[in-house]
Design a protein around this motif. Sequence first.
Motif, short mmCIF file in Angstrom:
data_model
loop_
_atom_site.label_atom_id
_atom_site.label_comp_id
_atom_site.label_asym_id
_atom_site.label_seq_id
_atom_site.Cartn_x
_atom_site.Cartn_y
_atom_site.Cartn_z
N PHE A 182 6.51 8.33 -7.88
CA PHE A 182 5.94 8.99 -6.69
C PHE A 182 4.42 9.03 -6.85
N CYS A 206 0.86 6.29 -6.19
CA CYS A 206 0.18 5.71 -5.03
C CYS A 206 1.19 5.11 -4.03
N VAL A 207 2.05 4.20 -4.49
CA VAL A 207 2.95 3.51 -3.57
C VAL A 207 4.18 4.38 -3.22
N LYS A 246 7.89 11.37 -13.96
CA LYS A 246 7.84 11.51 -15.41
C LYS A 246 7.22 12.84 -15.84
N ASP A 247 6.10 13.18 -15.26
CA ASP A 247 5.27 14.29 -15.73
C ASP A 247 5.70 15.61 -15.05
N LYS A 288 2.66 17.81 -13.33
CA LYS A 288 1.74 17.29 -12.30
C LYS A 288 1.90 18.02 -10.97
N ARG A 334 2.20 18.12 -7.06
CA ARG A 334 2.78 17.13 -6.13
C ARG A 334 2.59 17.60 -4.69
N ASN A 380 4.77 2.73 -12.97
CA ASN A 380 3.65 1.96 -13.54
C ASN A 380 3.91 1.59 -15.00
N GLY A 408 -3.04 -0.68 -2.18
CA GLY A 408 -3.24 0.62 -1.56
C GLY A 408 -1.93 1.24 -1.14
N1 LIG Z 1 -1.12 0.72 -6.18
C1 LIG Z 1 -1.06 -0.39 -5.47
O1 LIG Z 1 -1.88 -0.62 -4.58
C2 LIG Z 1 0.03 -1.39 -5.74
C3 LIG Z 1 0.07 -2.57 -4.98
C4 LIG Z 1 1.11 -3.48 -5.20
C5 LIG Z 1 2.06 -3.22 -6.16
N2 LIG Z 1 1.96 -2.07 -6.91
C6 LIG Z 1 3.00 -1.84 -7.93
O2 LIG Z 1 3.74 -0.69 -7.56
C7 LIG Z 1 4.18 -0.01 -8.73
C8 LIG Z 1 3.70 1.45 -8.68
O3 LIG Z 1 2.28 1.45 -8.66
P1 LIG Z 1 1.46 2.78 -8.30
O4 LIG Z 1 0.07 2.33 -8.06
O5 LIG Z 1 2.16 3.56 -7.26
O6 LIG Z 1 1.51 3.56 -9.68
P2 LIG Z 1 0.99 5.04 -9.97
O7 LIG Z 1 0.19 5.57 -8.84
O8 LIG Z 1 0.34 5.02 -11.30
O9 LIG Z 1 2.33 5.91 -10.04
C9 LIG Z 1 3.29 5.63 -10.99
C10 LIG Z 1 4.46 6.56 -10.81
O10 LIG Z 1 5.46 6.16 -11.72
C11 LIG Z 1 5.98 7.34 -12.37
N3 LIG Z 1 6.54 6.95 -13.66
C12 LIG Z 1 5.97 6.29 -14.68
N4 LIG Z 1 6.85 6.08 -15.67
C13 LIG Z 1 8.02 6.61 -15.27
C14 LIG Z 1 9.31 6.70 -15.84
N5 LIG Z 1 9.57 6.19 -17.04
N6 LIG Z 1 10.28 7.33 -15.14
C15 LIG Z 1 10.04 7.85 -13.93
N7 LIG Z 1 8.83 7.79 -13.31
C16 LIG Z 1 7.83 7.18 -13.99
C17 LIG Z 1 4.78 8.25 -12.47
O11 LIG Z 1 5.26 9.56 -12.68
P3 LIG Z 1 4.29 10.83 -12.71
O12 LIG Z 1 3.92 11.04 -11.27
O13 LIG Z 1 5.13 11.89 -13.24
O14 LIG Z 1 3.12 10.44 -13.56
C18 LIG Z 1 4.15 8.03 -11.09
O15 LIG Z 1 4.75 8.83 -10.11
C19 LIG Z 1 3.61 -0.81 -9.91
O16 LIG Z 1 4.58 -1.71 -10.35
C20 LIG Z 1 2.45 -1.55 -9.31
O17 LIG Z 1 2.16 -2.77 -10.00
C21 LIG Z 1 0.99 -1.16 -6.72
#
Ligand SMILES: NC(=O)c1ccc[n+]([C@@H]2O[C@H](COP(=O)([O-])OP(=O)(O)OC[C@H]3O[C@@H](n4cnc5c(N)ncnc54)[C@H](OP(=O)(O)O)[C@@H]3O)[C@@H](O)[C@H]2O)c1
Length: 418
Positions: free
Chosen positions: A12, A14-15, A39-40, A43, A45, A73, A293
């Motif tokens: 939960f 960015c995406v 995970k955290d 945090k 929310r 991530n 984004g």
């Molecule tokens: N951001 C972009 O613009 C973008 C674009 C295209 C693709 N993506 C892909 O989309 C995916 C997510 O990216 P994001 O940017 O949304 O990442 P992010 O903002 O860093 O968020 C990651 C989320 O994953 C959770 N998490 C991490 N490890 C976990 C686990 N073991 N079990 C359960 N939850 C866990 C985190 O939990 P906590 O909240 O508790 O920390 C957080 O909610 C990635 O694969 C990324 O490559 C992202």
Amino acid sequence: MSKELTIGLVGFGCVGSGLYEVLNQSNLIDATIKTIVVKDREKERSLPKERFSFDVKDIFEDESINTVIELINDSDAALDIVKQALESGRNVVSANKKLIAEYLDELLEIAKRNNVSFLYEGAVAGSIPIIRNLEEYYNNDSVTSVEGIVNGTTNYILTKSNDGIGYEQALKDAQDLGFAELNPTLDVDGFDSKYKLVLLLKHAFGITVNPSSLLNSGIRKISEREVAYANEKGYRIKLFSRAEKVGNKVVAFVAPHFVESSHFAYSVDNEFNAVVVAGLFSDQQLFIGKGAGSYPTASAVLSDVSALKFNYKYEYRKTIENSNLSYSEDFFVRVYVGSSYIESINEIPFYKVDELFQSDKYSFQTGWVHFSDISNIDFNNREQISLVVLPDPLRLAEDFESKSKDGNYQEFEHVAFS
Ligand SMILES: NC(=O)c1ccc[n+]([C@@H]2O[C@H](COP(=O)([O-])OP(=O)(O)OC[C@H]3O[C@@H](n4cnc5c(N)ncnc54)[C@H](OP(=O)(O)O)[C@@H]3O)[C@@H](O)[C@H]2O)c1
């Protein structure tokens, strides 16, 4: 027939949070996010605490959940979650390009065996609907090339560099604006673009290439020297993920390119992405949009959710029908290599030199290299050397067979890959 979707959402950030919002705002897509795993525990929310779980078992032990959306991530943890979800007979949506590029065929085998869907539109170029277009619209063997800018961070930095702002400042600006990670290596060294290229290769040409086999030369070494060369020639520098069909071979790599003003991607700046698909009969088409984004990526995930309502699966027709196609490094590419040390340039095995500039402070050379001679060079970490691909079409190895026995090269026919 439209089916009821009950979703377990993992992640939960960015995406994931973006998906929650866009799904709530969509009247047309009737799907329920039942469980959200993060995970955290500490945090803050945007939703009440009770809405979250901290254990994926809460998804897998709930038989009413038929769809898992993996948006975390951590690609190691994501691999376990995606595998378990597919094995348990649930459809999966993911945007994790690293995971998918590294394990695609294994995951597809599990999905097939369990007769479930595995969709990942959000993994390549964010909001640009390129995977489904390659899969459905270009569902034949007419695609001749797919190339473009699939990483917004590097495009933002290069846009600033092209405008005269140095790499370090441009990177800092990108970080301040949230376009670049604190550790930007995956983006600036071209790994992210390479993972996406692996998925484009699968859907454009039906071939699976291990990411470790593909050259990814990034943008860290692009200095004011390369920008000055670009300005002098009327080019802009773009990091391209590039795949082209040549006979029954496919060539593919990630590298900075000098781009002419007539190229579709020339004016695609800042965090925007652009993919150009060329076909035997359709000529070129340009897809442009936000490549990352919260909402743009969530919109691609939403589109996958919507497709799942109708049991949509990628067919991978080209994998089945183009089985004679294979990845090749047997071609020539015209490059610019710059360095403060002429010795560094001399280490690159040029097949034919077109230009050599030498001064006390900086030298560069342009000319043709055989791709297999440079594909194993780690340009990202090799001291003092920058590689930029020139706009000339790639050439088949046969075109250089006019090399005479005394080592001189005769002019050869100009052959475009199409
Ligand atoms: N951001 C972009 O613009 C973008 C674009 C295209 C693709 N993506 C892909 O989309 C995916 C997510 O990216 P994001 O940017 O949304 O990442 P992010 O903002 O860093 O968020 C990651 C989320 O994953 C959770 N998490 C991490 N490890 C976990 C686990 N073991 N079990 C359960 N939850 C866990 C985190 O939990 P906590 O909240 O508790 O920390 C957080 O909610 C990635 O694969 C990324 O490559 C992202």
